[in-house]
Design a protein around this motif. Structure first.
Motif, PDB file in Angstrom:
ATOM      1  N   ALA A   1      25.483 -20.275  34.085  1.00 45.94           N
ATOM      2  CA  ALA A   1      25.017 -19.046  33.448  1.00 45.94           C
ATOM      3  C   ALA A   1      26.181 -18.334  32.758  1.00 45.94           C
ATOM      4  CB  ALA A   1      24.380 -18.134  34.501  1.00 45.94           C
ATOM      5  N   GLY A   2      27.315 -18.298  33.433  1.00 48.26           N
ATOM      6  CA  GLY A   2      28.512 -17.667  32.861  1.00 48.26           C
ATOM      7  C   GLY A   2      28.915 -18.335  31.558  1.00 48.26           C
ATOM      8  N   THR A   3      28.888 -19.686  31.571  1.00 48.79           N
ATOM      9  CA  THR A   3      29.251 -20.426  30.362  1.00 48.79           C
ATOM     10  C   THR A   3      28.308 -20.089  29.221  1.00 48.79           C
ATOM     11  OG1 THR A   3      29.913 -22.190  31.841  1.00 48.79           O
ATOM     12  CG2 THR A   3      29.784 -22.738  29.506  1.00 48.79           C
ATOM     13  N   VAL A   4      27.021 -20.064  29.527  1.00 47.66           N
ATOM     14  CA  VAL A   4      26.021 -19.760  28.497  1.00 47.66           C
ATOM     15  C   VAL A   4      26.282 -18.371  27.903  1.00 47.66           C
ATOM     16  CG1 VAL A   4      23.576 -19.258  28.120  1.00 47.66           C
ATOM     17  CG2 VAL A   4      24.249 -21.288  29.406  1.00 47.66           C
ATOM     18  N   ILE A   5      26.534 -17.389  28.777  1.00 46.61           N
ATOM     19  CA  ILE A   5      26.762 -16.019  28.296  1.00 46.61           C
ATOM     20  C   ILE A   5      27.998 -15.968  27.409  1.00 46.61           C
ATOM     21  CG2 ILE A   5      27.457 -13.705  29.063  1.00 46.61           C
ATOM     22  CD1 ILE A   5      25.605 -14.189  31.508  1.00 46.61           C
ATOM     23  N   VAL A   6      29.074 -16.603  27.854  1.00 49.82           N
ATOM     24  CA  VAL A   6      30.320 -16.586  27.077  1.00 49.82           C
ATOM     25  C   VAL A   6      30.095 -17.212  25.703  1.00 49.82           C
ATOM     26  CG1 VAL A   6      32.632 -17.577  26.916  1.00 49.82           C
ATOM     27  CG2 VAL A   6      31.863 -16.521  29.053  1.00 49.82           C
ATOM     28  N   VAL A   7      29.407 -18.373  25.699  1.00 45.99           N
ATOM     29  CA  VAL A   7      29.182 -19.080  24.433  1.00 45.99           C
ATOM     30  C   VAL A   7      28.328 -18.228  23.486  1.00 45.99           C
ATOM     31  CG1 VAL A   7      28.020 -21.071  23.390  1.00 45.99           C
ATOM     32  CG2 VAL A   7      29.498 -21.382  25.387  1.00 45.99           C
TER      33      VAL A   7
ATOM     34  N   SER B   1      29.519 -16.570  19.852  1.00 49.58           N
ATOM     35  CA  SER B   1      28.887 -16.990  18.599  1.00 49.58           C
ATOM     36  C   SER B   1      28.320 -15.767  17.865  1.00 49.58           C
ATOM     37  CB  SER B   1      27.776 -18.002  18.885  1.00 49.58           C
ATOM     38  OG  SER B   1      26.690 -17.351  19.498  1.00 49.58           O
ATOM     39  N   ARG B   2      27.894 -14.749  18.657  1.00 52.61           N
ATOM     40  CA  ARG B   2      27.372 -13.546  18.013  1.00 52.61           C
ATOM     41  C   ARG B   2      28.518 -12.731  17.401  1.00 52.61           C
ATOM     42  NH1 ARG B   2      23.510 -10.511  21.796  1.00 52.61           N
ATOM     43  NH2 ARG B   2      22.611 -12.582  21.778  1.00 52.61           N
ATOM     44  N   ALA B   3      29.659 -12.755  18.065  1.00 56.38           N
ATOM     45  CA  ALA B   3      30.808 -11.982  17.609  1.00 56.38           C
ATOM     46  C   ALA B   3      31.281 -12.474  16.236  1.00 56.38           C
ATOM     47  CB  ALA B   3      31.935 -12.076  18.617  1.00 56.38           C
ATOM     48  N   ARG B   4      31.142 -13.793  16.057  1.00 55.84           N
ATOM     49  CA  ARG B   4      31.559 -14.334  14.764  1.00 55.84           C
ATOM     50  C   ARG B   4      30.508 -13.896  13.728  1.00 55.84           C
ATOM     51  NH1 ARG B   4      31.180 -19.697  15.583  1.00 55.84           N
ATOM     52  NH2 ARG B   4      32.509 -19.649  17.403  1.00 55.84           N
ATOM     53  N   SER B   5      30.698 -12.707  13.135  1.00 58.90           N
ATOM     54  CA  SER B   5      29.664 -12.142  12.272  1.00 58.90           C
ATOM     55  C   SER B   5      29.501 -12.987  11.007  1.00 58.90           C
ATOM     56  CB  SER B   5      30.033 -10.713  11.877  1.00 58.90           C
ATOM     57  OG  SER B   5      31.257 -10.732  11.182  1.00 58.90           O
ATOM     58  N   VAL B   6      28.249 -13.199  10.682  1.00 61.69           N
ATOM     59  CA  VAL B   6      27.978 -14.032   9.508  1.00 61.69           C
ATOM     60  C   VAL B   6      27.926 -13.124   8.264  1.00 61.69           C
ATOM     61  CG1 VAL B   6      26.357 -15.654   8.483  1.00 61.69           C
ATOM     62  CG2 VAL B   6      26.659 -15.574  10.974  1.00 61.69           C
ATOM     63  N   ALA B   7      28.789 -13.411   7.271  1.00 63.16           N
ATOM     64  CA  ALA B   7      28.790 -12.600   6.034  1.00 63.16           C
ATOM     65  C   ALA B   7      27.538 -12.935   5.245  1.00 63.16           C
ATOM     66  CB  ALA B   7      30.045 -12.929   5.231  1.00 63.16           C
ATOM     67  N   ASP B   8      26.816 -11.911   4.788  1.00 63.64           N
ATOM     68  CA  ASP B   8      25.584 -12.199   4.041  1.00 63.64           C
ATOM     69  C   ASP B   8      25.817 -12.183   2.528  1.00 63.64           C
ATOM     70  OD1 ASP B   8      26.091  -9.584   3.999  1.00 63.64           O
ATOM     71  OD2 ASP B   8      24.118  -8.899   4.697  1.00 63.64           O
ATOM     72  N   LYS B   9      27.049 -11.919   2.140  1.00 59.63           N
ATOM     73  CA  LYS B   9      27.358 -11.978   0.703  1.00 59.63           C
ATOM     74  C   LYS B   9      28.567 -12.874   0.493  1.00 59.63           C
ATOM     75  CE  LYS B   9      25.871  -7.672  -1.471  1.00 59.63           C
ATOM     76  NZ  LYS B   9      26.349  -6.313  -1.750  1.00 59.63           N
ATOM     77  N   LEU B  10      28.626 -13.505  -0.683  1.00 62.81           N
ATOM     78  CA  LEU B  10      29.809 -14.292  -0.999  1.00 62.81           C
ATOM     79  C   LEU B  10      30.925 -13.351  -1.440  1.00 62.81           C
ATOM     80  CD1 LEU B  10      28.194 -17.221  -3.020  1.00 62.81           C
ATOM     81  CD2 LEU B  10      29.052 -17.281  -0.677  1.00 62.81           C
TER      82      LEU B  10
END
Lengths: 187, 158
Positions: free
Chosen positions: B119-125, B129-138
């Motif tokens: 469970a800890g691994t899942v939460i960390v992962v 992945s959420r922290a790495r914000s996805v840029a919506d513009k080029l």
């Protein structure tokens, strides 16, 4: 922190690897049941003699006050491996001067008598365990089983199955030699 | 008619599976004691055919132990006393439910620990992945590159 996480897979692989290595060890017998009797006093039992064979019965008192460790062998005439083991036990008695007691497990007296007449009797005493209750007291799972009991009736060793073949005989001889030095150290 | 014979065949085929190791001569007259004996037998391991309880085992020692369990019950032992009687002779190994003690901590606690770890691994992962914000513009540079590629493509095709 990142670095610590990076080493995790290796750590996990090591832990699992060690576990598998332990599991694959050919000397490990997963079916072996540790006996609760080891280093404990022999269980309480009192068995009558097998009818008309001229060998006295066996009870717990007979295991107490012996100067040397004795061997208690659970056998039956219907047990095929016991036949092979009989020769080994006879040799131990005749060549090494081992004192051998027997528990005749769930055996008809006439069958036991015929068996001993046929193969010879290496046993000093034989208790007839018709009901198998003494067998339960000794915690046996089948026949043959062989125990080494110290002079003060402490059970030192248990061998499950026939003591037949170089490896088994060596194992048993080693245990017996250890039992003898223990006895010597006590007196 | 067909259905009836089919049903009969299936019932007959299932018959062997209802067979019991407990033999009629073992069964106690007192149904309450017998029921307790059956429950106790289900928690005791057969030392010959390991992984089978003595209640369903046909081994000789299993039968002896079943008789012993019933004998102790008739003598007035509680269920726990009967269990202890057998355990004293065959060790913890005969208990199909191992006791919680120092030697078995790993056995009892490992599943919970592994679950926590997972469970800890899942939460960390998930968090990372959420922290790495996805840029919506080029970015401006990207826009320029795309424009260059597109014009180059257009020139080739035209």
């Amino acid at each position: 922190m990142k670095r610590a996480i990076a080493t995790l897979p290796i750590l996990i692989a090591l832990v699992f690897g060690a576990f598998f290595l332990w599991g694959l060890n050919p000397d490990r017998d997963p079916n072996a049941i540790p006996s609760v009797l080891i280093s404990q006093p022999a269980p309480d039992f009192d068995l009558p003699a097998v009818e008309s064979i001229g060998v006295p019965g066996l009870s717990r008192e007979d295991l107490f006050g012996n100067s040397d460790p004795v061997v208690v062998n659970v056998f039956a005439s219907w047990c095929v491996p016991c036949r092979a083991e009989h020769a080994v036990l006879t040799r131990m008695v005749e060549r090494d001067g081992v004192r051998l007691f027997g528990i005749n497990y769930k055996d008809k007296p006439e069958d036991a008598r015929a068996w001993l007449q046929n193969l010879g009797n290496p046993y000093e005493r034989i208790g007839s365990d018709l009901s198998g209750r003494a067998g339960i007291e000794w915690g046996i799972s089948g026949v043959p089983e062989t125990f080494i009991v110290a002079g003060d009736d402490t059970v030192l060793y248990r061998y499950v199955g026939p003591v037949v073949g170089a490896e088994a005989e060596e194992k048993f001889a080693t245990a017996l030699a250890q039992a003898r030095t223990r006895n010597g150290g006590n007196s | 008619m067909k259905w009836k014979s089919l049903a009969a065949t299936m019932m007959l085929a299932a018959l062997p599976f209802t067979a019991q190791a407990v033999e009629p001569d073992e069964i106690l007259d007192d149904p309450a004691l017998e029921a307790r004996a059956r429950e106790i037998s289900k928690d005791l391991r057969c030392v010959v055919c390991q992984n089978q309880d003595i209640d369903s085992s046909n081994a000789g020692v299993a039968r002896d132990l079943r008789l012993l369990v019933r004998e102790r019950l008739v003598a007035g032992d509680t269920d726990a006393e009967v269990m202890e009687f057998v355990r004293a002779r065959y060790g913890d190994y005969v208990l199909l439910k191992p006791p919680f003690k120092l030697e078995t901590y790993a056995l009892w606690l490992a599943p919970a620990l592994l679950l926590l770890f997972g469970a800890g691994t899942v939460i960390v992962v998930l968090r990372s992945s959420r922290a790495r914000s996805v840029a919506d513009k080029l970015s401006d540079d990207d826009e320029r590159m795309v424009a260059e590629i597109l014009t180059a493509e257009n020139e080739v095709s035209s």
